[in-house]
Design an enzyme around this catalytic site. Structure first.
Site, short mmCIF file in Angstrom:
data_model
loop_
_atom_site.label_atom_id
_atom_site.label_comp_id
_atom_site.label_asym_id
_atom_site.label_seq_id
_atom_site.Cartn_x
_atom_site.Cartn_y
_atom_site.Cartn_z
CG ASP A 57 28.70 -23.81 -23.75
OD1 ASP A 57 29.33 -22.68 -24.03
OD2 ASP A 57 27.63 -23.69 -23.84
CD GLU B 112 30.77 -20.34 -20.69
OE1 GLU B 112 30.93 -19.27 -21.34
OE2 GLU B 112 29.72 -21.31 -21.11
#
Length: 535
Positions: free
Chosen positions: A213, A263
């Site tokens: 993330d 990401e």
């Protein structure tokens, strides 16, 4: 050069995989308490195997106060009790593997929950303590330290709130997201060691990969300078010292045969590609394609740019139409502005769902025909639209931190409809789901679509099954009228997508494999329709 061995193909599964994203809280409720759980996922593994996916990516399932959908992690080695237990997660990983489905977990390295033991210890220890060195604690500015240490903006678009929170002892701590998500100090060796240990923990439990993330935000300029001074490089985005972190992570992954997907939101193609060097991340999400409008020229440019970005480092592209953070595809493609931008999300945007669904069907065939890996967000295969959540039921902090101007992300997180004639469309049996399902949600139920040859679910199942016909070779664009995308791969298989106003003639072909909608009476491809052919 000979063909790769079966063993090598197995190791390279991630290069061409279809990966299904599971937002556990909204997938399936096994115990009927209104919240999706691991028992629900385990019960639906046959459905996922029938769909034909190669791997499951789970959004964070760890212990969390759920102030930001689980991206505020209190303990990486404990499953949140709302979802189940660590033993259940281990069973799920093993049961999926028996069906040929691998597991990818989500790691959130930029920050932890304010309930994490490290942060609670830092609060208790006070200014100047070793415990606070694991985070970014600073004195404030101004005569009495009443002003934040710098001017950095929140990473929740539309929010005007500072990224600093002041404590009663006078110090401030940094949180690029919510105050409940304090940022870790990645210059500290204990932070690096802990995350490498977390990776080992999950690889040892059989996971095949890790999604990272906010992968470009971890490292911070130690001086924490104001953005108004335009410091270069950026003080918290895409800093060079990040690459040392990911090289160390890659060594851990290689020891277990694991893979990474980052990401990474970066506009600079060259900087983006650095994360995909052979000793760093295996893949990264392709947000250019996800946010691209339904326009032939723009889509072709996005595809070409993506493939060009990945070519120098030999990494496969990833293709994503939707995820847990963005407007669902059938809704986005049914609006006047078919691009995606957090800043333009608004309540009550006029939407033509019939048009959006037709385009989403064509986009499914387009993405599944491209070289690389494809991510399918739960419910995309059912054609679920974005739901408008009543204001008193919204949970997403984006809504609250924008003062209610941003509808937030709950609309794409509404619990799945499984059985049209059961309570709550079969999501769970006893309690109302944690987010309300809109009226008519049962019309999208998986059991209703399973036996309908024309349904979105049937289209996805057929497309995923036929996808290997495209092979592993490169993409070659074919001559086509304006507004039509046509390309071949190495197996003589062709994808044609018509975004032009008029029907398009199909290339001469030996077999029509699949279409996203019916051809017209003259055998032409209508507007907003895609076809797979062999030539």
């Amino acid at each position: 050069m000979g063909q790769p061995s079966h063993a090598q193909k197995d190791l390279d599964w991630w290069r061409s995989a279809v990966i299904y994203q599971v937002y556990v809280r909204s997938f399936a409720d096994g115990d009927g308490d209104g919240t999706g759980d691991l028992a629900g996922v385990r019960a639906k593994l046959p459905y996922l195997a029938e769909l034909g996916v190669n791997a499951l990516w789970f959004n964070p399932w760890y212990l969390s106060p759920l102030k930001d959908g689980g991206y505020d992690v209190a303990d990486y080695r404990t499953i949140d009790p709302a979802f189940g237990t660590l033993a259940e997660a281990e069973k799920l990983i093993a049961e999926a593997e028996e069906l040929g489905i691998r597991t990818i977990v989500d790691i959130v390295p930029n920050h932890v929950s304010d309930q994490h033991p490290w942060f609670r210890a830092a609060l208790a220890a006070g200014p100047g303590s070793p415990e606070r060195e694991l985070f970014h604690f600073r004195p404030g500015r101004g005569e009495n330290g009443e002003l934040p240490p710098n001017d950095w903006p929140s990473q929740f678009l539309g929010s005007t709130e500072p990224v600093w929170t002041r404590l009663p002892d006078g110090e401030w701590y940094l949180h690029l997201f919510t105050p409940e998500q304090p940022d870790l100090n990645w210059a500290h060796p204990a932070v690096r060691q802990e995350h490498e240990d977390i990776l080992r923990f999950w690889f040892e439990r059989g996971v095949a990969g890790v999604r990272i993330d906010s992968a470009a935000l971890l490292a911070k300029d130690p001086d924490l300078p104001d953005l108004a001074t335009d410091p270069q490089p950026h003080p918290f985005v895409d800093r060079d010292d990040l690459h040392d972190v990911y090289r160390a992570w890659r060594a851990v992954a290689d020891a277990y045969g694991g893979v990474f997907v980052g990401e990474v939101w970066l506009p600079d193609a060259e900087r983006f590609a650095r994360y995909l060097r052979p000793d760093e991340l295996h893949t990264a999400f392709n947000f250019s394609f996800l946010s691209c409008p339904w326009d032939a020229g723009r889509l072709r440019t996005s595809i070409d740019t993506t493939l060009a970005e990945h070519a120098p480092v030999g990494a496969p592209a990833t293709w994503v139409l939707c995820n847990h953070d963005v407007t669902r595809t059938v809704t986005r493609y049914g609006r006047e502005d078919t691009a995606f931008d957090f800043a333009t999300k608004a309540f009550g945007t006029p939407t033509d769902l019939e048009l959006g669904t037709r385009r989403a069907r064509a986009a499914a065939l387009l993405s599944l025909a491209l070289p690389g890996a494809v991510y399918v967000y739960q419910g995309e295969e059912l054609g679920l639209p974005e739901a408008e959540i009543p204001a008193d039921r919204i949970e997403d902090p984006m809504y609250f931190r924008s003062g209610g101007t941003d509808p937030g992300r709950d609309g794409c997180r509404v619990p799945m409809p499984w059985a049209a004639d059961l309570p709550y469309a079969g999501f769970g049996s006893r309690e109302e789901p944690w987010l309300p399902q809109p009226a008519g949600w049962a019309a999208y139920a998986a059991d209703r679509q399973r036996d309908d040859a024309d349904s979105m679910l049937s289209l996805y199942r057929r497309a995923i099954a036929a996808r290997p016909l495209f092979g592993a070779g490169p993409l070659t664009w074919l001559p086509a009228p304006e507004g039509v995308l046509a390309f071949s791969r190495d197996q003589g298989t062709v994808c044609v997508v018509n975004l032009a106003p008029e029907p398009a003639e199909l290339p001469t072909h030996t077999r029509l494999l699949l279409t996203s909608g019916p051809l017209d009476d003259e055998g032409r491809l209508p507007r907003d329709t895609a076809a797979w052919l062999t030539v």
